[in-house]
Design a protein around this motif. Sequence first.
Motif, PDB file in Angstrom:
ATOM      1  N   MET A   1       0.838  -1.184   0.000  1.00  0.00           N
ATOM      2  CA  MET A   1       0.000   0.000   0.000  1.00  0.00           C
ATOM      3  C   MET A   1       0.883   1.247   0.000  1.00  0.00           C
ATOM      4  O   MET A   1       1.780   1.390   0.801  1.00  0.00           O
ATOM      5  N   ALA A   2       0.610   2.147  -0.919  1.00  0.00           N
ATOM      6  CA  ALA A   2       1.395   3.370  -1.036  1.00  0.00           C
ATOM      7  C   ALA A   2       0.735   4.490  -0.248  1.00  0.00           C
ATOM      8  O   ALA A   2      -0.484   4.575  -0.178  1.00  0.00           O
ATOM      9  N   HIS A   3       1.558   5.345   0.335  1.00  0.00           N
ATOM     10  CA  HIS A   3       0.996   6.523   1.004  1.00  0.00           C
ATOM     11  C   HIS A   3       1.607   7.790   0.403  1.00  0.00           C
ATOM     12  O   HIS A   3       2.789   7.835   0.069  1.00  0.00           O
ATOM     13  N   GLU A   4       0.770   8.796   0.259  1.00  0.00           N
ATOM     14  CA  GLU A   4       1.171  10.049  -0.373  1.00  0.00           C
ATOM     15  C   GLU A   4       2.066  10.845   0.562  1.00  0.00           C
ATOM     16  O   GLU A   4       1.753  11.021   1.735  1.00  0.00           O
ATOM     17  N   VAL A   5       3.189  11.329   0.010  1.00  0.00           N
ATOM     18  CA  VAL A   5       4.089  12.171   0.794  1.00  0.00           C
ATOM     19  C   VAL A   5       4.164  13.590   0.233  1.00  0.00           C
ATOM     20  O   VAL A   5       4.576  14.508   0.934  1.00  0.00           O
ATOM     21  N   VAL A   6       3.774  13.758  -1.039  1.00  0.00           N
ATOM     22  CA  VAL A   6       3.736  15.071  -1.673  1.00  0.00           C
ATOM     23  C   VAL A   6       2.497  15.117  -2.556  1.00  0.00           C
ATOM     24  O   VAL A   6       2.291  14.228  -3.373  1.00  0.00           O
ATOM     25  N   ASP A   7       1.678  16.164  -2.379  1.00  0.00           N
ATOM     26  CA  ASP A   7       0.501  16.291  -3.244  1.00  0.00           C
ATOM     27  C   ASP A   7       0.839  17.140  -4.466  1.00  0.00           C
ATOM     28  O   ASP A   7       1.947  17.676  -4.597  1.00  0.00           O
ATOM     29  N   THR A 159       9.704   1.999  -2.350  1.00  0.00           N
ATOM     30  CA  THR A 159       9.761   2.530  -3.707  1.00  0.00           C
ATOM     31  C   THR A 159       9.059   3.872  -3.725  1.00  0.00           C
ATOM     32  O   THR A 159       7.973   4.018  -3.166  1.00  0.00           O
ATOM     33  N   VAL A 160       9.684   4.845  -4.368  1.00  0.00           N
ATOM     34  CA  VAL A 160       9.091   6.171  -4.527  1.00  0.00           C
ATOM     35  C   VAL A 160       8.471   6.236  -5.916  1.00  0.00           C
ATOM     36  O   VAL A 160       9.133   5.947  -6.911  1.00  0.00           O
ATOM     37  N   HIS A 161       7.196   6.608  -5.977  1.00  0.00           N
ATOM     38  CA  HIS A 161       6.489   6.760  -7.245  1.00  0.00           C
ATOM     39  C   HIS A 161       6.133   8.224  -7.436  1.00  0.00           C
ATOM     40  O   HIS A 161       5.511   8.825  -6.553  1.00  0.00           O
ATOM     41  N   VAL A 162       6.520   8.774  -8.591  1.00  0.00           N
ATOM     42  CA  VAL A 162       6.114  10.128  -8.955  1.00  0.00           C
ATOM     43  C   VAL A 162       5.058  10.006 -10.042  1.00  0.00           C
ATOM     44  O   VAL A 162       5.276   9.318 -11.045  1.00  0.00           O
ATOM     45  N   ALA A 163       3.934  10.636  -9.842  1.00  0.00           N
ATOM     46  CA  ALA A 163       2.872  10.653 -10.848  1.00  0.00           C
ATOM     47  C   ALA A 163       2.734  12.085 -11.359  1.00  0.00           C
ATOM     48  O   ALA A 163       2.686  13.029 -10.569  1.00  0.00           O
ATOM     49  N   VAL A 173       3.423  12.297  -5.164  1.00  0.00           N
ATOM     50  CA  VAL A 173       4.577  11.458  -4.889  1.00  0.00           C
ATOM     51  C   VAL A 173       4.156  10.530  -3.760  1.00  0.00           C
ATOM     52  O   VAL A 173       3.678  10.989  -2.721  1.00  0.00           O
ATOM     53  N   THR A 174       4.299   9.228  -3.993  1.00  0.00           N
ATOM     54  CA  THR A 174       3.928   8.241  -2.980  1.00  0.00           C
ATOM     55  C   THR A 174       5.124   7.342  -2.669  1.00  0.00           C
ATOM     56  O   THR A 174       6.040   7.190  -3.480  1.00  0.00           O
ATOM     57  N   ILE A 175       5.066   6.766  -1.488  1.00  0.00           N
ATOM     58  CA  ILE A 175       6.057   5.757  -1.084  1.00  0.00           C
ATOM     59  C   ILE A 175       5.322   4.453  -0.844  1.00  0.00           C
ATOM     60  O   ILE A 175       4.303   4.430  -0.151  1.00  0.00           O
ATOM     61  N   GLU A 176       5.858   3.414  -1.430  1.00  0.00           N
ATOM     62  CA  GLU A 176       5.291   2.086  -1.247  1.00  0.00           C
ATOM     63  C   GLU A 176       6.296   1.238  -0.473  1.00  0.00           C
ATOM     64  O   GLU A 176       7.469   1.160  -0.835  1.00  0.00           O
ATOM     65  N   HIS A 177       5.829   0.619   0.589  1.00  0.00           N
ATOM     66  CA  HIS A 177       6.673  -0.225   1.429  1.00  0.00           C
ATOM     67  C   HIS A 177       6.527  -1.682   0.979  1.00  0.00           C
ATOM     68  O   HIS A 177       5.424  -2.170   0.815  1.00  0.00           O
ATOM     69  N   HIS A 178       7.653  -2.334   0.746  1.00  0.00           N
ATOM     70  CA  HIS A 178       7.644  -3.747   0.345  1.00  0.00           C
ATOM     71  C   HIS A 178       8.098  -4.591   1.521  1.00  0.00           C
ATOM     72  O   HIS A 178       9.156  -4.294   2.116  1.00  0.00           O
ATOM     73  N   ASN A 179       7.350  -5.584   1.844  1.00  0.00           N
ATOM     74  CA  ASN A 179       7.753  -6.481   2.933  1.00  0.00           C
ATOM     75  C   ASN A 179       8.950  -7.313   2.492  1.00  0.00           C
ATOM     76  O   ASN A 179       8.983  -7.823   1.380  1.00  0.00           O
ATOM     77  N   GLU A 180       9.905  -7.418   3.385  1.00  0.00           N
ATOM     78  CA  GLU A 180      11.078  -8.254   3.091  1.00  0.00           C
ATOM     79  C   GLU A 180      10.701  -9.704   3.274  1.00  0.00           C
ATOM     80  O   GLU A 180       9.936 -10.061   4.156  1.00  0.00           O
TER      81      GLU A 180
END
Length: 181
Positions: A1-7, A159-163, A173-180
């Motif tokens: 699940m990604a969460h927004e860090v920059v609108d 992972t940082v995603h820029v849309a 800009v969102t950050i998605e956390h990947h479980n190890e």
Amino acid sequence: MAHEVVDGSSMQRALTRITYEIIEQNKGVENLVFVGIKTRGVYLAKRLAKRLNQLENVNVPVAALDVSLYRDDRHIPDHHREPTVKTDQLNVNITDKHVILVDDVLFTGRTVRAALDALMDMGRPKRISLAVLVDRGHWELPIRPDFVGKNIPTALNETVHVAVEEYDGHEDVTIEHHNEK
């Protein structure tokens, strides 16, 4: 699940700030060329050029650069064949120009290194600066951005995603956390 860090509005403010910094550091906008790294870097470069036009009433050329052939981590190099530089606008001359290389996210620096190699095959710029919307750290090469919209410290398993509106239909800009595993 990604969460927004920059609108979207924060992205616009960051790009405006980068534009002002470019004007200040260059004491004007003479001999500038924006080169956006595909894909989202191209849209960001076009926005910077548009904002620069609004502020300084000059048209700065924008070129798109595909660095996939220059990546050291995505293919096996063939040293017997010359690579082909693919750009959308081959008519942009970068020789003796100040090139502002634009990308969405700086992570390891490998994409920027590939872009530098590609630029050298296209011409001999007088100077190259790097503008990124997001610097997330974790550099593996001695590459540092000259202009940064936002520093976002991240973990390696994120992972940082820029849309961008032009490509993705929305802005953030969102950050998605990947479980190890």
